[in-house]
Design a protein around this motif. Structure first.
Motif, PDB file in Angstrom:
ATOM      1  N   TYR A 275      41.181  48.542  35.340  1.00  0.00           N
ATOM      2  CA  TYR A 275      41.635  47.176  34.825  1.00  0.00           C
ATOM      3  C   TYR A 275      41.768  46.531  33.752  1.00  0.00           C
ATOM      4  O   TYR A 275      43.254  46.272  34.082  1.00  0.00           O
ATOM      5  N   SER A 278      44.382  48.313  31.891  1.00  0.00           N
ATOM      6  CA  SER A 278      45.559  48.276  32.468  1.00  0.00           C
ATOM      7  C   SER A 278      46.087  46.627  31.828  1.00  0.00           C
ATOM      8  O   SER A 278      47.532  46.562  31.843  1.00  0.00           O
ATOM      9  N   ALA A 279      46.008  45.824  32.732  1.00  0.00           N
ATOM     10  CA  ALA A 279      45.886  44.999  32.518  1.00  0.00           C
ATOM     11  C   ALA A 279      46.278  44.025  31.764  1.00  0.00           C
ATOM     12  O   ALA A 279      47.124  43.446  30.945  1.00  0.00           O
ATOM     13  N   LYS A 282      49.175  45.675  29.634  1.00  0.00           N
ATOM     14  CA  LYS A 282      50.442  45.812  30.310  1.00  0.00           C
ATOM     15  C   LYS A 282      51.227  44.343  29.704  1.00  0.00           C
ATOM     16  O   LYS A 282      51.912  43.436  29.312  1.00  0.00           O
ATOM     17  N   THR A 288      53.024  48.826  31.781  1.00  0.00           N
ATOM     18  CA  THR A 288      51.686  49.470  32.086  1.00  0.00           C
ATOM     19  C   THR A 288      51.252  50.902  31.561  1.00  0.00           C
ATOM     20  O   THR A 288      52.366  50.992  30.810  1.00  0.00           O
TER      21      THR A 288
END
Length: 308
Positions: A275, A278-279, A282, A288
């Motif tokens: 997580y 991915s953050a 991005k 993403t």
């Protein structure tokens, strides 16, 4: 800050803002200034790279030969040399002086230099050589988009290509201006032993999840605070930012070329949490990991980070 470089970059930005197309040469497109017989590489050798180069004719006119096809470039015109293109520059004729501003572009780094040919000198003179600047985005992705627009001639391709180039040159100009205002001196190459050692250390250990600035500092026997200040003064960026960009570069390559899951790629480039990966991805890439993988399947992005 060398006025030759900053004024050349300023005129390049102005040309992209104001000059009509065709403005930017890319191999494979129809160009009004093709040359029937390629000139000999009289002032510079044939060469090819794994990174992009962007050339701007600041004064005079010259020829650029790309993959054995020669093109005439006049003052105010630009040329994009894509990775793997065999190329060289040459005078139109021996009495024709010219000056070029070159930008060598890898993933997050841009190296600028200025070359000049004059009739009384037997070869090119480097007026400014290898000035480095760092930017917090994927520069090769921008140039890939420009090349794609110009080669395929999509609707409004001139407008879109101009917008991408203005973004690239605007970011470079902002970075150089900021460094100049701080009174720093841009180093022509990463010959500084501390910077070279830290970059090598990051490239070797980026996949270690707990790697931090304190580890990098310990490697070169400095405090973390001193290294951060010193690194930013020399490169214009922080060591942690370079670590993140290195991780993102490898993540992009894995997303585009492997069948690993996003979680597996996150672990492979030093993230303990998919997580968080991915953050971060991005935030730094604008999309993403999943969206990037889908786009890469349609139009692969070439990555290169030449830091030697």
């Amino acid at each position: 800050m060398d006025d030759i470089l900053t004024s050349g970059l300023r005129r390049m930005l102005q040309a992209v803002s104001e000059q009509p197309f065709p403005l930017v040469l890319v191999s494979g497109i129809t160009w009004p200034g093709s040359v029937q017989v390629p000139p000999l590489p009289s002032v510079w050798r044939k060469d090819k790279h794994d990174f992009f180069e962007l050339a701007y004719v600041d004064k005079g006119a010259c020829t650029i030969t790309i993959n054995n096809t020669a093109y005439l470039l006049t003052a105010g015109k630009l040329c994009i040399v894509t990775p793997g293109d065999m190329h060289y520059e040459a005078p139109v004729y021996p009495e024709a002086d010219y000056r070029l501003t070159w930008l060598a572009v890898s993933t997050t780094r841009m190296k600028l230099h200025v070359t000049e040919y004059k009739t009384h000198q037997p070869s090119l003179k480097h007026l400014v050589s290898g000035v480095n600047t760092w930017l917090g985005c994927d520069l090769t992705a921008i140039l890939n988009k420009v090349v794609d627009e110009l080669r395929n001639g999509y609707s409004f391709s001139d407008v879109v290509a101009r917008g991408y180039l203005l973004s690239l040159l605007g970011l470079a100009s902002r970075q150089l201006l900021a460094i100049a205002e701080r009174g720093d001196v841009l180093q022509s190459e990463w010959q500084d032993p501390i910077i070279s050692a830290v970059l090598e250390y990051i490239n070797q250990h980026y996949a270690e999840p707990h790697l931090g600035v304190s580890d990098m500092a310990a490697h070169v026997a400095l405090s973390a605070n001193y290294l951060s200040v010193y690194f930013r003064k020399i490169t214009g960026s922080s060591p942690y930012h370079y670590l993140l960009q290195t991780r993102m570069q490898h993540a992009r390559q894995l997303l585009a070329t492997s069948n690993l899951t996003v979680a597996e790629i996150a672990a492979a480039v030093g993230f303990t949490s998919p997580y968080h990966f991915s953050a971060t991805f991005k935030r730094l890439n604008g999309v993403t990991p999943t969206a990037f993988r889908q786009d890469a399947g349609e139009a692969p992005i070439i990555d290169s980070m030449n830091v030697s």
